[in-house]
Motif scaffolding. Structure first.
Motif, PDB file in Angstrom:
ATOM      1  N   THR A   1     -11.278  -5.230   7.895  1.00 52.64           N
ATOM      2  CA  THR A   1     -10.480  -4.218   6.736  1.00 52.64           C
ATOM      3  C   THR A   1     -11.030  -4.254   5.510  1.00 52.64           C
ATOM      4  O   THR A   1     -11.394  -3.317   4.958  1.00 52.64           O
ATOM      5  CB  THR A   1      -9.068  -4.556   7.055  1.00 52.64           C
ATOM      6  OG1 THR A   1      -8.672  -4.693   8.366  1.00 52.64           O
ATOM      7  CG2 THR A   1      -8.486  -3.680   6.037  1.00 52.64           C
ATOM      8  N   ARG A   2     -11.122  -5.523   4.966  1.00 52.77           N
ATOM      9  CA  ARG A   2     -12.016  -5.720   3.620  1.00 52.77           C
ATOM     10  C   ARG A   2     -12.992  -4.957   3.463  1.00 52.77           C
ATOM     11  O   ARG A   2     -13.546  -4.434   2.471  1.00 52.77           O
ATOM     12  CB  ARG A   2     -12.197  -7.063   3.012  1.00 52.77           C
ATOM     13  CG  ARG A   2     -10.573  -7.581   2.947  1.00 52.77           C
ATOM     14  CD  ARG A   2     -10.781  -9.376   2.478  1.00 52.77           C
ATOM     15  NE  ARG A   2     -11.766  -9.247   1.248  1.00 52.77           N
ATOM     16  CZ  ARG A   2     -11.234  -9.640   0.103  1.00 52.77           C
ATOM     17  NH1 ARG A   2      -9.678  -9.370   0.102  1.00 52.77           N
ATOM     18  NH2 ARG A   2     -12.132  -9.728  -0.694  1.00 52.77           N
TER      19      ARG A   2
ATOM     20  N   TYR B   1      -3.280  -2.924  -0.459  1.00 53.14           N
ATOM     21  CA  TYR B   1      -2.835  -3.898  -1.507  1.00 53.14           C
ATOM     22  C   TYR B   1      -2.658  -5.314  -0.505  1.00 53.14           C
ATOM     23  O   TYR B   1      -2.328  -6.282  -1.301  1.00 53.14           O
ATOM     24  CB  TYR B   1      -1.187  -3.402  -2.011  1.00 53.14           C
ATOM     25  CG  TYR B   1      -1.751  -2.345  -3.237  1.00 53.14           C
ATOM     26  CD1 TYR B   1      -2.382  -2.961  -4.277  1.00 53.14           C
ATOM     27  CD2 TYR B   1      -1.358  -1.128  -3.206  1.00 53.14           C
ATOM     28  CE1 TYR B   1      -2.464  -2.030  -5.463  1.00 53.14           C
ATOM     29  CE2 TYR B   1      -1.653  -0.211  -4.233  1.00 53.14           C
ATOM     30  CZ  TYR B   1      -2.197  -0.900  -5.186  1.00 53.14           C
ATOM     31  OH  TYR B   1      -2.458   0.054  -6.357  1.00 53.14           O
ATOM     32  N   SER B   2      -2.647  -5.438   0.860  1.00 50.53           N
ATOM     33  CA  SER B   2      -2.926  -6.478   1.395  1.00 50.53           C
ATOM     34  C   SER B   2      -3.860  -7.237   1.269  1.00 50.53           C
ATOM     35  O   SER B   2      -4.104  -8.321   1.920  1.00 50.53           O
ATOM     36  CB  SER B   2      -2.263  -6.346   2.723  1.00 50.53           C
ATOM     37  OG  SER B   2      -3.182  -5.645   3.463  1.00 50.53           O
ATOM     38  N   ASN B   3      -4.926  -6.529   0.937  1.00 46.20           N
ATOM     39  CA  ASN B   3      -6.328  -6.946   0.690  1.00 46.20           C
ATOM     40  C   ASN B   3      -6.818  -7.321  -0.679  1.00 46.20           C
ATOM     41  O   ASN B   3      -7.597  -8.080  -1.023  1.00 46.20           O
ATOM     42  CB  ASN B   3      -7.203  -6.354   1.577  1.00 46.20           C
ATOM     43  CG  ASN B   3      -7.248  -6.469   3.021  1.00 46.20           C
ATOM     44  OD1 ASN B   3      -7.822  -7.245   3.596  1.00 46.20           O
ATOM     45  ND2 ASN B   3      -6.298  -5.653   3.680  1.00 46.20           N
TER      46      ASN B   3
ATOM     47  N   ARG C   1      -9.002  -9.017   9.316  1.00 44.03           N
ATOM     48  CA  ARG C   1      -8.871  -9.035   7.793  1.00 44.03           C
ATOM     49  C   ARG C   1     -10.214  -8.638   7.118  1.00 44.03           C
ATOM     50  O   ARG C   1     -10.382  -7.857   6.361  1.00 44.03           O
ATOM     51  CB  ARG C   1      -8.052 -10.026   7.195  1.00 44.03           C
ATOM     52  CG  ARG C   1      -7.920 -10.139   5.541  1.00 44.03           C
ATOM     53  CD  ARG C   1      -7.263 -11.486   5.511  1.00 44.03           C
ATOM     54  NE  ARG C   1      -7.133 -11.444   3.851  1.00 44.03           N
ATOM     55  CZ  ARG C   1      -6.022 -10.789   3.355  1.00 44.03           C
ATOM     56  NH1 ARG C   1      -5.128 -10.088   4.021  1.00 44.03           N
ATOM     57  NH2 ARG C   1      -5.610 -10.952   2.133  1.00 44.03           N
TER      58      ARG C   1
ATOM     59  N   ALA D   1      -5.662  -6.826  -4.994  1.00 48.40           N
ATOM     60  CA  ALA D   1      -4.545  -6.857  -5.928  1.00 48.40           C
ATOM     61  C   ALA D   1      -4.678  -5.313  -6.784  1.00 48.40           C
ATOM     62  O   ALA D   1      -3.726  -4.819  -7.284  1.00 48.40           O
ATOM     63  CB  ALA D   1      -4.552  -7.929  -6.822  1.00 48.40           C
TER      64      ALA D   1
ATOM     65  N   ASP E   1      -7.143 -12.911  13.944  1.00 45.04           N
ATOM     66  CA  ASP E   1      -6.591 -12.253  12.462  1.00 45.04           C
ATOM     67  C   ASP E   1      -7.379 -12.265  11.204  1.00 45.04           C
ATOM     68  O   ASP E   1      -7.607 -11.161  10.393  1.00 45.04           O
ATOM     69  CB  ASP E   1      -5.261 -12.987  12.169  1.00 45.04           C
ATOM     70  CG  ASP E   1      -4.522 -12.246  10.919  1.00 45.04           C
ATOM     71  OD1 ASP E   1      -3.935 -11.296  11.133  1.00 45.04           O
ATOM     72  OD2 ASP E   1      -4.588 -12.982   9.772  1.00 45.04           O
TER      73      ASP E   1
ATOM     74  N   THR F   1      -3.861   2.673   5.076  1.00 46.71           N
ATOM     75  CA  THR F   1      -2.927   3.052   4.240  1.00 46.71           C
ATOM     76  C   THR F   1      -2.935   2.406   2.550  1.00 46.71           C
ATOM     77  O   THR F   1      -3.643   1.541   2.735  1.00 46.71           O
ATOM     78  CB  THR F   1      -1.352   2.649   4.894  1.00 46.71           C
ATOM     79  OG1 THR F   1      -1.287   1.228   4.818  1.00 46.71           O
ATOM     80  CG2 THR F   1      -1.314   3.477   6.434  1.00 46.71           C
ATOM     81  N   ARG F   2      -2.120   2.757   1.890  1.00 49.87           N
ATOM     82  CA  ARG F   2      -2.026   2.187   0.605  1.00 49.87           C
ATOM     83  C   ARG F   2      -1.428   0.687   0.688  1.00 49.87           C
ATOM     84  O   ARG F   2      -2.066  -0.098   0.198  1.00 49.87           O
ATOM     85  CB  ARG F   2      -1.144   3.026  -0.108  1.00 49.87           C
ATOM     86  CG  ARG F   2      -0.839   2.293  -1.696  1.00 49.87           C
ATOM     87  CD  ARG F   2       0.151   3.182  -2.221  1.00 49.87           C
ATOM     88  NE  ARG F   2       0.394   2.910  -3.539  1.00 49.87           N
ATOM     89  CZ  ARG F   2      -0.171   3.016  -4.706  1.00 49.87           C
ATOM     90  NH1 ARG F   2      -0.990   4.044  -4.644  1.00 49.87           N
ATOM     91  NH2 ARG F   2       0.289   2.579  -5.952  1.00 49.87           N
ATOM     92  N   GLY F   3      -0.576   0.642   1.978  1.00 51.93           N
ATOM     93  CA  GLY F   3      -0.183  -0.892   2.115  1.00 51.93           C
ATOM     94  C   GLY F   3      -1.315  -1.904   2.395  1.00 51.93           C
ATOM     95  O   GLY F   3      -1.287  -2.957   2.108  1.00 51.93           O
ATOM     96  N   ALA F   4      -2.321  -1.274   3.254  1.00 48.69           N
ATOM     97  CA  ALA F   4      -3.511  -2.168   3.831  1.00 48.69           C
ATOM     98  C   ALA F   4      -4.143  -2.384   2.631  1.00 48.69           C
ATOM     99  O   ALA F   4      -4.815  -3.533   2.658  1.00 48.69           O
ATOM    100  CB  ALA F   4      -4.246  -1.173   4.853  1.00 48.69           C
TER     101      ALA F   4
END
Length: 224
Positions: free
Chosen positions: A25-26, A62-64, A22, A66, A18, A57-60
């Motif tokens: 992704t970042r 904001y999960s990384n 992450r 702010a 995980d 996605t937009r959600g991805a």
């Protein structure tokens, strides 16, 4: 293996996987932001553009991160660390070939090699200019800009001082001020090339300007 040990090993493996996902992704978001910010700027670039460019996605997003600003600062930090590491490696490769009797052309080649590794990417020059302009208007962002700039200047100063040490020359003014003058002069030339549509690559004029500035800002260690 006991069931508890197997469970713990599995849990660690899941956590590590995980963490790796992450981090990947970042990194993809940061790289996408590099392209978007260089093309349209921080204000015009949107979260949706960055996420789409990275394939998320937009959600991805904001999960990384702010905000765009947080991502922007992550990009600046990554590039600064990467470029300083590249400068250090570049100088280490050059050091065996340095001599004390460098003429103007050779000194220009030496300093431009150092500066090019840190700042020649036009996307980087454009993003830095955007960052500077935003910092002039935003007090909070200004503090981040000044800190990043000072860290870059200090790192480049140490590297260039090591390079000059091989030439027997030392700065005649405050080294940080000298480095800021060199960086500003170099970036001015990059900006002029961008504005004029000049192809990538350093011109003889730029090389001689940098060399002469270095000669004006330094002296041999044996001079009074």
């Amino acid at each position: 293996m006991r069931a508890s040990s197997l469970h713990e090993a599995t849990r660690r493996g899941v956590v590590e996987a995980d963490t790796a996902r992450r981090a990947a992704t970042r990194e993809r978001l940061v790289e996408a932001a590099y392209d978007v910010f260089a093309e349209v700027g921080l204000h015009a670039g949107t979260v949706e553009q960055i996420a789409e460019r990275a394939g998320f996605t937009r959600g991805a997003f904001y999960s990384n991160f702010a905000s765009k600003e947080e991502l922007f600062l992550a990009l600046m930090e990554r590039e600064t660390v990467t470029r300083i590491a590249g400068l250090t490696g570049r100088l280490d490769a050059m050091r065996p070939h340095l001599g004390a009797a460098l003429d103007e052309e050779q000194l220009a080649e030496l300093l431009l090699d150092v500066l090019c590794w840190a700042m020649s990417d036009r996307r980087w020059a454009i993003i830095m200019e955007d960052f500077r302009l935003m910092a002039l208007r935003d007090r909070e962002l200004a503090a981040d800009f000044v800190q990043m700039r000072d860290e870059m200047v200090s790192s480049v100063r140490r590297i260039i001082e090591r390079a000059l040490d091989g030439t027997g020359r030392v700065f005649t003014i405050d080294p940080d001020l000298a480095i800021r003058l060199l960086i500003s002069t170099y970036l001015d030339s990059v900006r002029d090339d961008v504005l004029a549509g000049v192809a990538d690559g350093e011109t003889r004029t730029v090389r001689l300007t940098i060399a002469r500035l270095v000669l004006a800002l330094t002296r041999t260690e044996h001079e009074d």
